[in-house]
Scaffold this motif. Structure first.
Motif, PDB file in Angstrom:
ATOM      1  N   PRO A  51       0.679  -5.912   9.044  1.00  0.00           N
ATOM      2  CA  PRO A  51       2.052  -6.410   9.079  1.00  0.00           C
ATOM      3  C   PRO A  51       2.717  -6.127  10.429  1.00  0.00           C
ATOM      4  O   PRO A  51       2.279  -5.236  11.155  1.00  0.00           O
ATOM      5  N   ALA A  52       3.786  -6.876  10.722  1.00  0.00           N
ATOM      6  CA  ALA A  52       4.466  -6.708  12.013  1.00  0.00           C
ATOM      7  C   ALA A  52       5.857  -6.115  11.871  1.00  0.00           C
ATOM      8  O   ALA A  52       6.452  -5.701  12.869  1.00  0.00           O
ATOM      9  N   THR A  53       6.397  -6.087  10.669  1.00  0.00           N
ATOM     10  CA  THR A  53       7.771  -5.596  10.487  1.00  0.00           C
ATOM     11  C   THR A  53       7.859  -4.787   9.188  1.00  0.00           C
ATOM     12  O   THR A  53       7.001  -4.902   8.306  1.00  0.00           O
ATOM     13  N   THR A  54       8.947  -4.033   9.093  1.00  0.00           N
ATOM     14  CA  THR A  54       9.190  -3.262   7.861  1.00  0.00           C
ATOM     15  C   THR A  54       9.334  -4.219   6.673  1.00  0.00           C
ATOM     16  O   THR A  54       8.846  -3.939   5.573  1.00  0.00           O
ATOM     17  N   ALA A  55       9.983  -5.358   6.905  1.00  0.00           N
ATOM     18  CA  ALA A  55      10.162  -6.330   5.808  1.00  0.00           C
ATOM     19  C   ALA A  55       8.804  -6.815   5.312  1.00  0.00           C
ATOM     20  O   ALA A  55       8.586  -6.960   4.095  1.00  0.00           O
ATOM     21  N   GLU A  56       7.870  -7.039   6.236  1.00  0.00           N
ATOM     22  CA  GLU A  56       6.523  -7.468   5.812  1.00  0.00           C
ATOM     23  C   GLU A  56       5.804  -6.352   5.046  1.00  0.00           C
ATOM     24  O   GLU A  56       5.141  -6.616   4.038  1.00  0.00           O
ATOM     25  N   VAL A  57       5.959  -5.113   5.513  1.00  0.00           N
ATOM     26  CA  VAL A  57       5.335  -3.993   4.780  1.00  0.00           C
ATOM     27  C   VAL A  57       5.896  -3.960   3.360  1.00  0.00           C
ATOM     28  O   VAL A  57       5.169  -3.809   2.368  1.00  0.00           O
ATOM     29  N   SER A  58       7.216  -4.138   3.271  1.00  0.00           N
ATOM     30  CA  SER A  58       7.876  -4.107   1.963  1.00  0.00           C
ATOM     31  C   SER A  58       7.326  -5.213   1.052  1.00  0.00           C
ATOM     32  O   SER A  58       6.994  -4.968  -0.122  1.00  0.00           O
ATOM     33  N   ASP A  59       7.186  -6.410   1.597  1.00  0.00           N
ATOM     34  CA  ASP A  59       6.676  -7.530   0.786  1.00  0.00           C
ATOM     35  C   ASP A  59       5.211  -7.308   0.385  1.00  0.00           C
ATOM     36  O   ASP A  59       4.806  -7.623  -0.738  1.00  0.00           O
ATOM     37  N   LEU A  61       3.691  -4.375  -0.016  1.00  0.00           N
ATOM     38  CA  LEU A  61       3.606  -3.349  -1.059  1.00  0.00           C
ATOM     39  C   LEU A  61       4.119  -3.884  -2.394  1.00  0.00           C
ATOM     40  O   LEU A  61       3.529  -3.610  -3.453  1.00  0.00           O
ATOM     41  N   ALA A  62       5.192  -4.665  -2.356  1.00  0.00           N
ATOM     42  CA  ALA A  62       5.719  -5.227  -3.616  1.00  0.00           C
ATOM     43  C   ALA A  62       4.673  -6.124  -4.274  1.00  0.00           C
ATOM     44  O   ALA A  62       4.461  -6.060  -5.502  1.00  0.00           O
ATOM     45  N   ALA A  63       3.984  -6.926  -3.459  1.00  0.00           N
ATOM     46  CA  ALA A  63       2.964  -7.836  -4.023  1.00  0.00           C
ATOM     47  C   ALA A  63       1.804  -7.039  -4.608  1.00  0.00           C
ATOM     48  O   ALA A  63       1.300  -7.347  -5.699  1.00  0.00           O
ATOM     49  N   CYS A  64       1.367  -6.005  -3.885  1.00  0.00           N
ATOM     50  CA  CYS A  64       0.237  -5.190  -4.378  1.00  0.00           C
ATOM     51  C   CYS A  64       0.645  -4.441  -5.646  1.00  0.00           C
ATOM     52  O   CYS A  64      -0.144  -4.317  -6.594  1.00  0.00           O
ATOM     53  N   TYR A  65       1.888  -3.962  -5.658  1.00  0.00           N
ATOM     54  CA  TYR A  65       2.377  -3.220  -6.830  1.00  0.00           C
ATOM     55  C   TYR A  65       2.376  -4.141  -8.056  1.00  0.00           C
ATOM     56  O   TYR A  65       1.890  -3.771  -9.135  1.00  0.00           O
ATOM     57  N   ALA A  66       2.897  -5.344  -7.860  1.00  0.00           N
ATOM     58  CA  ALA A  66       2.961  -6.293  -8.985  1.00  0.00           C
ATOM     59  C   ALA A  66       1.564  -6.650  -9.485  1.00  0.00           C
ATOM     60  O   ALA A  66       1.341  -6.799 -10.693  1.00  0.00           O
ATOM     61  N   ALA A  67       0.616  -6.750  -8.557  1.00  0.00           N
ATOM     62  CA  ALA A  67      -0.750  -7.161  -8.942  1.00  0.00           C
ATOM     63  C   ALA A  67      -1.643  -5.973  -9.313  1.00  0.00           C
ATOM     64  O   ALA A  67      -2.808  -6.169  -9.673  1.00  0.00           O
ATOM     65  N   GLY A  68      -1.116  -4.748  -9.174  1.00  0.00           N
ATOM     66  CA  GLY A  68      -1.916  -3.555  -9.494  1.00  0.00           C
ATOM     67  C   GLY A  68      -3.055  -3.328  -8.509  1.00  0.00           C
ATOM     68  O   GLY A  68      -4.108  -2.801  -8.871  1.00  0.00           O
ATOM     69  N   LEU A 177       8.581   2.390  -0.115  1.00  0.00           N
ATOM     70  CA  LEU A 177       8.040   3.019  -1.326  1.00  0.00           C
ATOM     71  C   LEU A 177       6.930   2.152  -1.919  1.00  0.00           C
ATOM     72  O   LEU A 177       6.823   0.959  -1.616  1.00  0.00           O
ATOM     73  N   PRO A 178       6.101   2.731  -2.787  1.00  0.00           N
ATOM     74  CA  PRO A 178       4.961   1.974  -3.333  1.00  0.00           C
ATOM     75  C   PRO A 178       5.340   0.644  -3.975  1.00  0.00           C
ATOM     76  O   PRO A 178       4.549  -0.297  -3.949  1.00  0.00           O
ATOM     77  N   ASP A 179       6.551   0.519  -4.526  1.00  0.00           N
ATOM     78  CA  ASP A 179       6.920  -0.755  -5.152  1.00  0.00           C
ATOM     79  C   ASP A 179       7.624  -1.711  -4.184  1.00  0.00           C
ATOM     80  O   ASP A 179       8.103  -2.764  -4.586  1.00  0.00           O
ATOM     81  N   GLY A 180       7.727  -1.302  -2.917  1.00  0.00           N
ATOM     82  CA  GLY A 180       8.305  -2.206  -1.918  1.00  0.00           C
ATOM     83  C   GLY A 180       9.740  -1.869  -1.533  1.00  0.00           C
ATOM     84  O   GLY A 180      10.257  -2.413  -0.549  1.00  0.00           O
ATOM     85  N   ARG A 181      10.404  -0.963  -2.272  1.00  0.00           N
ATOM     86  CA  ARG A 181      11.769  -0.591  -1.876  1.00  0.00           C
ATOM     87  C   ARG A 181      11.730   0.174  -0.556  1.00  0.00           C
ATOM     88  O   ARG A 181      10.763   0.886  -0.276  1.00  0.00           O
ATOM     89  N   ILE A 182      12.820   0.039   0.218  1.00  0.00           N
ATOM     90  CA  ILE A 182      12.850   0.697   1.534  1.00  0.00           C
ATOM     91  C   ILE A 182      13.816   1.871   1.484  1.00  0.00           C
ATOM     92  O   ILE A 182      14.977   1.716   1.066  1.00  0.00           O
TER      93      ILE A 182
END
Ligand code: FAD
Length: 478
Positions: A51-59, A61-68, A177-182
């Protein structure tokens, strides 16, 4: 790795977030991200995401969290304990921060710097130096390791003697955070008594509680002058006495004090091209010390020489040489910084990273040497030690032909590791002081961390990462 509809889905979701180019799923492209620095741990992952930005890291992690999908954060991948690759985790995403490498701000008056987590340590040092300041963390992997990795492992190194470890050098953090929250803790303030010091939670947690995306770091006035000396002596006990003398003489001006055994130094001369012994005489132990001053250091060389001459007179030191030029000083440090490379070449090297109370270092080394010598007489025990922190790298090298003849290789590695680490723990020390727990020290964490400590850490992990997706198979208790 075999692609299923679910893995294809997550790969295309991730590509949608960071762009196709920055999702690597081809085995050859992933190779460098899945093998550790020593080449000893190899892993398989689903893909590498850059990823290139914090927003991308957040997205991501959120996607991985949702998909387990499990995630292993990675910096420069210089961890020598298997912490930064997806060992034992099926279908994990390696999230590497290397594209997030910008210096965001430098406040010269306030002596702080705000950086993205993927900044390479040497780049941070250079940016500080360009502003006439110092970022003091210094270690042999500084050209490759990243600030995020340094924070996640609470890295130490040569200057910890004066400036402490990474924990002492962080002012603020931004974490996804693991679920994508910053969590936006990127404050440039030195004091805050509004409750818990949340940033501390992430320092040393090896990517288990989220991804560090940016940090505010402490800077210091640059050292105006440094004087480096190579000293030969007979024992760690003599080195300890010299350390106390030098601290008394130079106070906070003593900026490095590295103790090395004859075997460790010889390994460098034998395997690293272009290194020369600084002294004609060979002693059983050597110290590489550095004394610094904030000004032009008028008379500092003479002062260091006078103190070393007095130590020789007192028969504490056998021989010593003070560097008279920058290149001579660099030659001294080249020897010190080449020790890991030399061990890689010398055979099967088992590296360890324990700490004991400073005054126990001589006893620790003697006990370990005796016990290892009895069990493994054909192995070479070699020591390099940040003596001012009590941090001993007790390394054991088997020349290749000896290692080839060892029947139970995993059992031998385990036995040696246990001996080196347990001796430290028995003396009131710790089994790992700098490099992190990782996969390599998982058994030690289970044995030496108290049940209460393991429960507290596991509770924190469960609270922030209820699905257990962040670096799940490392040795950090869960
Ligand atoms: P990585 O190896 O990539 O990762 C280490 C851990 O941090 C992993 O658990 C990973 O998941 C996690 N992580 C990485 N980035 C992030 C992030 N942004 N957010 C959350 N988690 C993250 N260490 C010392 O302390 N002192 C030394 O003197 C020293 N000397 C070394 C010499 C050599 C030759 C080598 C190869 C290593 C040395 N090390 C030393 C070990 C290593 O360099 C440090 O542990 C370093 O801090 C790791 O940084 P990295 O960026 O390579 O992290």
């Amino acid at each position: 790795m075999t692609q299923t509809p679910a893995t294809t889905d997550i790969l295309s979701t991730l590509a949608g977030i960071v762009g196709d180019k920055y999702v690597l799923s081809d085995a050859a492209a992933m190779e460098t991200y899945c093998v550790d620095w020593f080449g000893r741990f190899r892993a398989e992952g689903l893909c590498v995401v850059l990823p290139a930005t914090t927003a991308e890291v957040s997205d991501v992690l959120a996607a991985c969290y949702a998909a387990g999908v499990p995630v292993v954060p990675q910096g420069g991948n210089t961890s020598v304990c298997g912490a930064s690759i997806p060992l034992g985790v099926a279908g994990a995403v390696v999230l590497c921060l290397s594209r997030m490498n910008r210096i965001l701000a430098l406040d010269a008056q306030g002596q702080s710097m705000t950086v993205e987590a993927g900044c390479i340590l040497a780049k941070v040092q250079e940016a500080a130096a360009d502003a006439g300041l110092l970022f003091p963390l210094s270690l042999s992997a500084e050209g490759t390791c990243q600030i995020g990795g340094n924070i996640a492992t609470n890295a130490g190194g040569i200057s910890a003697l004066k400036y402490g470890s990474m924990r002492d050098l962080v002012i603020g953090l931004e974490v996804v955070l693991p679920d994508g929250r910053i969590w936006g803790g990127l404050k440039v303030i030195r004091k805050d008594s509004t409750g818990m010091d949340l940033k501390s939670i992430w320092i040393g947690t090896e990517g288990t509680l989220g991804v560090i995306t940016a940090a505010v770091l402490k800077l210091f006035p640059a050292e105006g002058t440094s004087v480096d000396a190579w000293v030969g002596l007979d024992s760690p006990a003599d080195a300890l006495t010299l350390l106390a003398d030098m601290r008394k003489a130079f106070g906070a001006g003593l900026t490095a004090f590295e103790l090395m055994s004859k075997a460790q130094v010889a390994m460098v001369h034998d395997h690293v091209h272009g290194t020369r012994a600084p002294l004609e005489s060979v002693s059983d132990w050597a110290v590489l010390m550095q004394v610094s001053a904030p000004n032009d250091g008028d008379g500092l060389v003479d002062l260091v020489e006078t103190h070393l001459a007095a130590a020789m007179e007192a028969e504490l030191v056998n021989d010593a040489v003070v560097a008279r030029s920058l290149s001579q000083a660099q030659d001294f440090w080249h020897i010190r910084h080449s020790m890991s490379d030399a061990m890689k070449e010398a055979g099967m090297s088992l590296t360890h990273d324990v700490a004991v109370p400073i005054s126990m270092v001589p006893d620790y080394i003697a006990t370990t040497e005796k016990e290892l010598g009895c069990r493994f007489p054909d192995a070479i025990g070699a020591v390099v030690c940040h003596l001012g922190d009590g941090n001993v790298h007790y390394n054991v090298t088997f020349p290749r032909q000896v290692w080839d003849g060892v029947d139970d290789k995993p059992g031998t590695i385990e036995e040696i590791r246990h001996l080196v680490q347990k001796t430290a723990v028995d003396q009131g020390g710790t089994f790992v002081a700098e490099h992190g727990i990782g996969r390599k020290n998982r058994a030690a964490a289970a044995e030496f961390k108290s049940p209460v400590e393991r429960e507290i850490v596991a509770a924190l992990r469960a609270a922030l990462d209820p699905k257990g997706l962040m670096n799940p198979d490392t040795g950090v208790p869960a």
